[in-house]
Design a protein around this motif. Sequence first.
Motif, mmCIF file in Angstrom:
data_model
loop_
_atom_site.group_PDB
_atom_site.id
_atom_site.type_symbol
_atom_site.label_atom_id
_atom_site.label_comp_id
_atom_site.label_asym_id
_atom_site.label_seq_id
_atom_site.Cartn_x
_atom_site.Cartn_y
_atom_site.Cartn_z
ATOM 1 N N ASP A 229 -1.344 -2.023 57.180
ATOM 2 C CA ASP A 229 -1.235 -2.579 58.527
ATOM 3 C C ASP A 229 -1.737 -4.018 58.589
ATOM 4 N N ILE A 230 -2.152 -4.555 57.433
ATOM 5 C CA ILE A 230 -2.705 -5.916 57.367
ATOM 6 C C ILE A 230 -1.824 -6.768 56.465
ATOM 7 N N GLU A 231 -1.536 -7.987 56.912
ATOM 8 C CA GLU A 231 -0.811 -8.952 56.087
ATOM 9 C C GLU A 231 -1.681 -10.195 55.900
ATOM 10 N N LEU A 232 -1.798 -10.620 54.646
ATOM 11 C CA LEU A 232 -2.509 -11.857 54.321
ATOM 12 C C LEU A 232 -1.477 -12.955 54.135
ATOM 13 N N ILE A 233 -1.573 -14.018 54.937
ATOM 14 C CA ILE A 233 -0.595 -15.104 54.905
ATOM 15 C C ILE A 233 -1.269 -16.394 54.457
ATOM 16 N N GLY A 234 -0.699 -17.021 53.429
ATOM 17 C CA GLY A 234 -1.205 -18.304 52.955
ATOM 18 C C GLY A 234 -0.627 -19.451 53.762
ATOM 19 N N LEU A 235 -1.468 -20.411 54.091
ATOM 20 C CA LEU A 235 -1.057 -21.573 54.880
ATOM 21 C C LEU A 235 -0.894 -22.773 53.950
ATOM 22 N N LYS A 236 0.275 -23.405 53.982
ATOM 23 C CA LYS A 236 0.558 -24.523 53.073
ATOM 24 C C LYS A 236 -0.253 -25.763 53.432
ATOM 25 N N HIS A 237 -0.118 -26.211 54.666
ATOM 26 C CA HIS A 237 -0.873 -27.380 55.140
ATOM 27 C C HIS A 237 -1.916 -26.882 56.126
ATOM 28 N N TRP A 238 -3.185 -27.182 55.828
ATOM 29 C CA TRP A 238 -4.289 -26.707 56.665
ATOM 30 C C TRP A 238 -5.396 -27.745 56.612
ATOM 31 N N VAL A 239 -5.754 -28.246 57.782
ATOM 32 C CA VAL A 239 -6.859 -29.208 57.857
ATOM 33 C C VAL A 239 -7.803 -28.771 58.967
ATOM 34 N N ASN A 240 -9.075 -28.644 58.625
ATOM 35 C CA ASN A 240 -10.121 -28.416 59.605
ATOM 36 C C ASN A 240 -10.664 -29.788 59.991
ATOM 37 N N CYS A 241 -10.392 -30.221 61.206
ATOM 38 C CA CYS A 241 -10.697 -31.587 61.630
ATOM 39 C C CYS A 241 -12.171 -31.696 62.024
ATOM 40 N N ASN A 242 -12.966 -32.318 61.150
ATOM 41 C CA ASN A 242 -14.391 -32.499 61.419
ATOM 42 C C ASN A 242 -14.788 -33.954 61.616
ATOM 43 N N THR A 243 -13.934 -34.883 61.185
ATOM 44 C CA THR A 243 -14.272 -36.301 61.258
ATOM 45 C C THR A 243 -13.075 -37.095 61.764
ATOM 46 N N HIS A 244 -13.308 -38.348 62.091
ATOM 47 C CA HIS A 244 -12.215 -39.217 62.524
ATOM 48 C C HIS A 244 -11.235 -39.462 61.377
ATOM 49 N N ASP A 245 -11.738 -39.488 60.148
ATOM 50 C CA ASP A 245 -10.837 -39.629 59.002
ATOM 51 C C ASP A 245 -9.923 -38.407 58.878
ATOM 52 N N ASP A 246 -10.460 -37.222 59.136
ATOM 53 C CA ASP A 246 -9.628 -36.015 59.140
ATOM 54 C C ASP A 246 -8.521 -36.156 60.182
ATOM 55 N N TYR A 247 -8.891 -36.634 61.357
ATOM 56 C CA TYR A 247 -7.902 -36.796 62.429
ATOM 57 C C TYR A 247 -6.787 -37.750 62.000
ATOM 58 N N ARG A 248 -7.141 -38.871 61.405
ATOM 59 C CA ARG A 248 -6.123 -39.853 60.992
ATOM 60 C C ARG A 248 -5.218 -39.286 59.903
ATOM 61 N N PHE A 249 -5.776 -38.491 59.021
ATOM 62 C CA PHE A 249 -4.969 -37.820 57.999
ATOM 63 C C PHE A 249 -3.958 -36.878 58.654
ATOM 64 N N ILE A 250 -4.415 -36.151 59.671
ATOM 65 C CA ILE A 250 -3.538 -35.218 60.390
ATOM 66 C C ILE A 250 -2.408 -35.959 61.088
ATOM 67 N N VAL A 251 -2.734 -37.048 61.770
ATOM 68 C CA VAL A 251 -1.710 -37.816 62.494
ATOM 69 C C VAL A 251 -0.682 -38.376 61.521
ATOM 70 N N GLU A 252 -1.125 -38.822 60.369
ATOM 71 C CA GLU A 252 -0.192 -39.320 59.353
ATOM 72 C C GLU A 252 0.740 -38.211 58.888
ATOM 73 N N TYR A 253 0.209 -36.998 58.760
ATOM 74 C CA TYR A 253 1.045 -35.831 58.399
ATOM 75 C C TYR A 253 2.081 -35.571 59.482
ATOM 76 N N TRP A 254 1.689 -35.650 60.751
ATOM 77 C CA TRP A 254 2.640 -35.445 61.857
ATOM 78 C C TRP A 254 3.769 -36.470 61.789
ATOM 79 N N ARG A 255 3.448 -37.693 61.483
ATOM 80 C CA ARG A 255 4.464 -38.748 61.435
ATOM 81 C C ARG A 255 5.444 -38.529 60.305
ATOM 82 N N LYS A 256 4.945 -37.995 59.203
ATOM 83 C CA LYS A 256 5.835 -37.733 58.068
ATOM 84 C C LYS A 256 6.744 -36.550 58.329
#
Length: 256
Positions: A229-256
């Motif tokens: 009854d349980i499925e384990l799903i792997g996530l290809k792109h995953w970022v835990n946003c803890n810093t402003h640099d993390d945020y900028r990396f995420i935004v760049e990914y969105w643009r691509k």
Amino acid sequence: MKISIITVAGISSRFNKDIPDEKKILKCLYYEKNPQDTLIYQMIKKLKYSDKIIIVGGYKYTDLIDYVNKYIPHELQEKIILVKNDLFDDLSSGYSLYLGIKEALDNFNEIDEILFVEGDLDIDGESFTKVIKSDKNVLTCNREPIYSNKSVVLYQNENDKYHYLFNSDHGMLSLKEPFKAIFNSGQTWKFRDMDLLKIANDEFYNNSMEDTNLAIIQKYFDLIENNNDIELIGLKHWVNCNTHDDYRFIVEYWRK
């Protein structure tokens, strides 16, 4: 009925480090150019399939209300229920999840599933769609290396049961039993059995109020008897946003 829960109540201490008080912001609302380039906006778009989207806030709660009213499209606003966690500064992440689950179970009948995602994550659409489409209870993992000071560890023991390890003080971790597999948690879950979820939520309130959201999650998956009854799903792109640099990396990914 399909319900989603996002928790965004925390004070974003690492994200707001060395920033003057008057400029500190709720992390999920941060943007530099486009007000739609926020973690909360992009996550709500992914959850548009839901009948209801419960967002549990706390820190800078009025800013969250204002953002939803100003920037979230009307057809999505109608799905959103905002819940305030008044104890966000006193209790850990578990109380926010408790409030979200309680809001769902107390007010809606015939719930088929509840999807829970932490509000400081960015996940690729393809992987997230797999979570949405699964007809099972879902655990997720990501491809990041596991570090004791920041990772939520998910492992499968010799009896095929799933367990979590996390150090709230960001120190060392110890795994004290044999294991078959070990993963870095994707911090996104789906619950399909509302009776079991209520048991887990009530037990948290009665016995574990100061614990993290993993207390509820662990109890729920402990109650599931059949691993099929349980499925384990792997996530290809995953970022835990803890810093402003993390945020900028995420935004760049969105643009691509």
